[in-house]
Structures are given as structure tokens and as C-alpha cells.
Scaffold this motif. Structure first.
Motif, PDB file in Angstrom:
ATOM      1  N   HIS A   1      48.937  16.234 -23.145  1.00 19.41           N
ATOM      2  CA  HIS A   1      47.768  15.363 -23.295  1.00 19.41           C
ATOM      3  C   HIS A   1      47.224  14.991 -21.921  1.00 19.41           C
ATOM      4  N   GLY A   2      45.905  14.929 -21.822  1.00 19.61           N
ATOM      5  CA  GLY A   2      45.319  14.539 -20.552  1.00 19.61           C
ATOM      6  C   GLY A   2      43.816  14.720 -20.537  1.00 19.61           C
ATOM      7  N   ASP A   3      43.243  14.539 -19.358  1.00 19.62           N
ATOM      8  CA  ASP A   3      41.791  14.606 -19.212  1.00 19.62           C
ATOM      9  C   ASP A   3      41.358  15.971 -18.697  1.00 19.62           C
ATOM     10  N   GLY A   4      40.115  16.029 -18.206  1.00 23.89           N
ATOM     11  CA  GLY A   4      39.587  17.285 -17.716  1.00 23.89           C
ATOM     12  C   GLY A   4      40.338  17.850 -16.521  1.00 23.89           C
ATOM     13  N   ALA A   5      40.901  16.977 -15.707  1.00 28.04           N
ATOM     14  CA  ALA A   5      41.656  17.462 -14.550  1.00 28.04           C
ATOM     15  C   ALA A   5      42.884  18.243 -14.999  1.00 28.04           C
ATOM     16  N   LEU A   6      43.553  17.768 -16.052  1.00 23.43           N
ATOM     17  CA  LEU A   6      44.691  18.510 -16.601  1.00 23.43           C
ATOM     18  C   LEU A   6      44.229  19.871 -17.110  1.00 23.43           C
ATOM     19  N   GLY A   7      43.098  19.892 -17.823  1.00 26.29           N
ATOM     20  CA  GLY A   7      42.581  21.156 -18.330  1.00 26.29           C
ATOM     21  C   GLY A   7      42.296  22.139 -17.213  1.00 26.29           C
ATOM     22  N   ALA A   8      41.707  21.664 -16.123  1.00 28.85           N
ATOM     23  CA  ALA A   8      41.394  22.545 -14.999  1.00 28.85           C
ATOM     24  C   ALA A   8      42.663  23.109 -14.369  1.00 28.85           C
ATOM     25  N   THR A   9      43.693  22.267 -14.253  1.00 28.25           N
ATOM     26  CA  THR A   9      44.966  22.729 -13.685  1.00 28.25           C
ATOM     27  C   THR A   9      45.582  23.820 -14.550  1.00 28.25           C
ATOM     28  N   LEU A  10      45.573  23.614 -15.851  1.00 32.37           N
ATOM     29  CA  LEU A  10      46.155  24.612 -16.759  1.00 32.37           C
ATOM     30  C   LEU A  10      45.343  25.899 -16.748  1.00 32.37           C
TER      31      LEU A  10
END
Length: 484
Positions: free
Chosen positions: A207-216
Motif C-alpha cells: 500500500h502506498g502513494d504515487g511515489a511507491l508506484g513509481a519505485t515499483l
């Protein structure tokens, strides 16, 4: 009311210690769930585990994967009410819409199970060319390895089912990033799959925000990304991903055409039912209806009457047709676009205001062609109705959009049907139905800024697998005589 606390699923364990983010229900105005946010250590552990997990999942036979998905299809029907309730609490989605979504989840699991059994390959006709004589070539579809599924809030259960079930059917390990607005229902669906025998190596949830999505997206361990969301976020996903396989479903501003020969009363009923379900928060929701001028006033009157029959209220109410939107900000955006269309000369025949996060179903007749309500994706409970004169011209008007996902057409003229199918710049056309109709075992996706790739288990498995070729030198299944 009590809220549901949701952890991150990392390396086979639900991690609950650490920072949490609360989700306020848009109707209840209470905290309905809290999601533990993934940190850098979680991401690193998940990627390492996924790399090894991908090998374990790939070794499962297609029959074994199919059996898990078949069990899940049965099990999800048994949890229909509890999952629909979570959708109502987290998103304001009426129970009737939530139940429909969970029914589709069951179908998606069953279809994915069937498609797992059909994964195969080819014997290639290499002996048809002189250099291939005396050799044999075969192919099979192998798992990509690690997939990333980024799911949206508007249909979090069924779109998670599409992405995760197809990925598992193909033999991959999947990282799931659920929408922040629907962590509880997303986690509940993953937990159900695990209870049905999905191996822990097959799925992790962060779970997380857009920054987590970008990292993944940028992680080299990830081989394929399936994302559903806005065009702007999809572009960010593509930039972060780099040279990876992408399946992007990025929304639209769907058009439906009503011709003079159509059953106007039936078209009005269908457009009312499909323009405001889930408060219009669907990428194929009816947004623009173009009606031949001779029937325009008749349609507007009939459509408005049908819309005013819709019941607006508590999403947990059995009779509710329209609940709340995802949040107040989304609701205010829709109402502001309607106001702007009205200022430009449009006639608002019903609705046009909001109560908290609930937008009263709104009909906007004859807005300016350049109104934001017409040009952009409204993603809310407002439908624009516009007149047209010439069929070829309305095709061109529909195509004058940066989006191209799906369209509807009401007519009995087969020539118009063929013309629209050929000329409309969309991924799908629904005849004698609105744009808002989908079968989960039929390819679904768009062109232009609506993205690329097709969502449906069979077609997604193509994206989740790679073709591997085997060349056998000096061994031929075909004749090896080189000349007559």
C-alpha cells in the motif's frame, strides 16, 4: 463505527506494524479502513521474494493454477455480501453495483482458470523454406516472471481479479499496489485467493502513494506492468517503467450515438441506467450522447424522465441506484464542469448540484462542443446530450477526442453499424447498447490516450508471457528431401 486495519503482504506475511493511512468513507464520513504503508525495506524484501517466487509459481502446472482459480470463483460467490459492503463503505458504491462487481470477479476467476488450461505453443512450418529443411522449430509461452498490478478505485475488486488472476494463470509472481481509496476490499480478495490455495510466492500487496508506484515501476525485477487509471498517471508509469512490457487502460470520454431509426425510449432507459451506475465513475460510462436532430428533444425529455427515476442515497440501501463519488473534490469538479457548460448556453434539465460527495444525476442538454464536460473525461454523474445532423459528421465529432476506448450505437441500419465499426477510433463498439457494457471474457481496451493492450484473461496472458523458441537441428517432423 469500527474500521478495518489492513497490512502489507510481504514475503508471505501480513505486516501491520508501522505507519497507517486512514480511509474516510465518502458517504459515512467515518474512518472505514486503515492501510499500513509500505516502506523502503518492504519494497526491497518484496522484490527479492518475488524473484524467487516467480520460479516457484512457474513450476506449477497449468492444471494446478486453474484449480486454485476455480476454487476462488466459487469462494468469492460465498463472500458476495461482505465484499459488496466493503465497496459501499470505502467507495460509496451502491450495494447493487457492488454485488454486480463481485459477480464479475467470480466470472473473471473462472475464465482465467479456463485460459490457464489453454496455454500452449506451436510447431512452426520451418521446412517450407529451403534453409529450414531438415530442422524442427517449436514455441511455447513462458511466464514473464514478476508482474506489477496497479489497480484503480472505481472497480478495485474486478480489475484486481483481471490483473492478478491472469498473471497467476500465466505462471507469474505478482506485486499488487491497490488504490489508496480501497485497501480493505483489495486485501480481502487477496486473502480469499490465498485461502483457496494461491501460493504465497504468487502475490504480495504493498500500500502506498504515487511515489511507491513509481519505485515499483522502475524496479528491474518487474517484467510487465498492468495499470488502470488516468492518462496522466499512465504516462508517468511509462516514464518510470522504461523498457518494460506495459498494459495501460487510461480512461475515455465515451460517446453513444442515437440514430433516427432507434427506439428512443429504450435508448433513454439504457443510457440512464449506464450513465450513472457507480456515479459515472467508469472509463466507459456514458458521457456524450449524440442524437439525430429530429429525435433530439424527444430523447432529452425521455432521458431526463428516466434519470429522475434513479434513487440517490445511502450506498448500503437496497434500493439505492446512485451513491457517492470517491470524495468531495471529485464531486465538486463534476459540478463545476456542469456549471461552466450552463454558463456557455447549455440547458441543465435535472441535477447540477451535489450533497457532500454525492452528485445528483445530471443531464446537460446541448452544451458547447468545446465544453470541458464534452472534451475531457468527466468520470462522474453527469451526461451531455448533443444533436447531430449527418451520420458521417457525428463519426468525425466522436473521433475528435484524445480518447478512444469504447462507443455505443443505437440503430437498426446495418450499413451504419459497419461504417461505425470501421470508422470510429475506439477499441470497441456496442450496438443497440450504450458505451457502458463489458463482458469480462471479451478483449477490452482502447486507442490514442485511452491506452494500449487488451484486458481480458486470454489477451492479458499474451502480455504476461513470452514466446520461447526451440530449434532442433538435424531433426525434422516434415519431409527432408531438398529437391525433386
Amino acid at each position: 463505527m469500527s474500521s478495518t486495519s489492513i497490512g502489507c503482504l510481504v514475503a508471505g506475511e501480513w505486516r501491520t506494524d508501522g505507519p497507517h493511512v486512514e480511509r474516510l468513507g465518502p458517504w459515512t464520513r467515518d474512518v472505514v479502513s486503515t492501510a499500513r504503508q509500505a516502506g523502503d525495506d518492504d519494497v526491497r524484501a518484496a522484490l527479492d521474494y518475488a524473484r524467487g517466487g516467480a520460479r516457484a509459481v512457474a513450476r506449477m502446472s497449468p492444471a494446478a493454477r486453474a484449480a486454485v482459480l476455480d476454487r476462488a470463483a466459487t469462494a468469492v460467490a460465498g463472500q458476495r455480501e461482505s465484499l459488496a459492503r466493503l465497496l459501499a463503505l470505502e467507495l460509496g458504491k451502491p450495494l447493487k453495483d457492488g454485488r454486480g462487481e463481485i459477480d464479475r470477479v467470480a466470472d473473471t476467476f473462472a475464465v482465467s482458470a479456463a485460459e490457464a488450461r489453454h496455454i500452449g505453443g506451436e510447431v512452426l512450418p520451418v521446412a517450407g523454406w529451403a534453409r529450414g529443411v531438415g530442422n524442427t522449430a517449436l514455441t511455447h509461452r513462458a511466464p514473464v516472471g514478476v508482474a506489477l498490478a496497479i489497480t484503480p478505485f472505481n472497480a478495485p475488486a474486478n480489475l484486481l481479479a483481471h490483473k492478478l488472476a491472469a498473471s497467476f494463470a500465466a505462471g507469474n509472481s505478482t506485486l499488487v499496489k491497490p488504490p489508496p481509496q480501497a485497501p480493505a476490499v483489495s486485501a480481502a480478495l487477496v486473502a480469499l485467493l490465498l485461502e483457496c490455495g494461491l501460493p504465497p510466492e504468487a502475490v504480495q500487496v504493498l500500500h502506498g502513494d504515487g511515489a511507491l508506484g513509481a519505485t515499483l515501476c522502475a524496479a528491474p525485477e518487474v517484467g510487465v506492468i498492468s495499470f488502470t487509471g488516468s492518462a496522466a498517471t499512465g504516462a508517468a508509469v511509462a516514464r518510470a517503467a522504461g523498457a518494460k512490457r506495459l498494459v495501460l487502460e487510461l480512461g475515455g470520454n465515451a460517446a453513444t450515438i442515437v440514430c433516427a431509426d432507434a427506439d428512443v425510449a429504450a435508448a433513454a432507459r439504457v443510457c440512464a441506467a449506464t450513465g450513472y451506475s457507480n456515479s459515472g465513475q467508469s472509463c466507459i460510462s456514458v458521457q456524450r450522447v449524440y442524437v439525430q436532430r429530429a429525435r433530439f428533444d424527444e430523447f432529452v425529455d425521455a432521458f431526463t424522465a428516466e434519470v429522475e427515476k434513479l434513487t440517490v442515497g445511502d450506498p448500503l440501501g437496497e434500493g439505492t441506484d446512485v451513491g457517492s463519488m470517491v470524495d468531495d473534490e471529485a464531486a465538486e469538479r463534476v459540478v463545476s464542469w456542469v456549471r461552466a457548460a450552463g454558463a456557455g448556453g447549455a440547458r441543465i434539465t435535472t441535477g447540477g448540484r451535489r450533497e457532500g460527495a454525492t452528485v445528483l444525476p445530471t443531464v446537460v442538454a446541448a452544451p458547447p462542443a468545446d465544453a470541458t464536460l464534452v472534451r475531457e473525461e468527466v468520470f462522474g454523474a453527469a451526461v451531455a446530450v448533443l444533436p447531430y445532423d449527418d451520420f458521417d459528421d457525428v463519426i468525425a465529432v466522436c473521433n475528435d477526442s484524445r480518447y478512444g476506448l469504447q462507443a455505443g450505437l443505437f440503430t437498426h441500419d446495418v450499413r451504419r453499424i459497419v461504417t461505425a465499426w470501421r470508422e470510429l477510433e475506439v477499441g470497441g463498439l456496442v450496438v443497440n447498447g450504450s458505451s457502458n457494457f463489458r463482458l469480462d471474457h471479451v478483449p477490452f481496451g482502447g486507442v490514442k490516450d485511452s491506452g494500449f493492450g487488451r484486458e481480458s484473461p486470454r489477451w492479458m496472458i499474451d502480455d504476461y508471457t513470452v514466446v520461447k523458441t526451440l530449434l532442433l537441428r538435424g531433426m525434422s517432423l516434415f519431409g527432408d528431401q531438398e529437391s525433386v
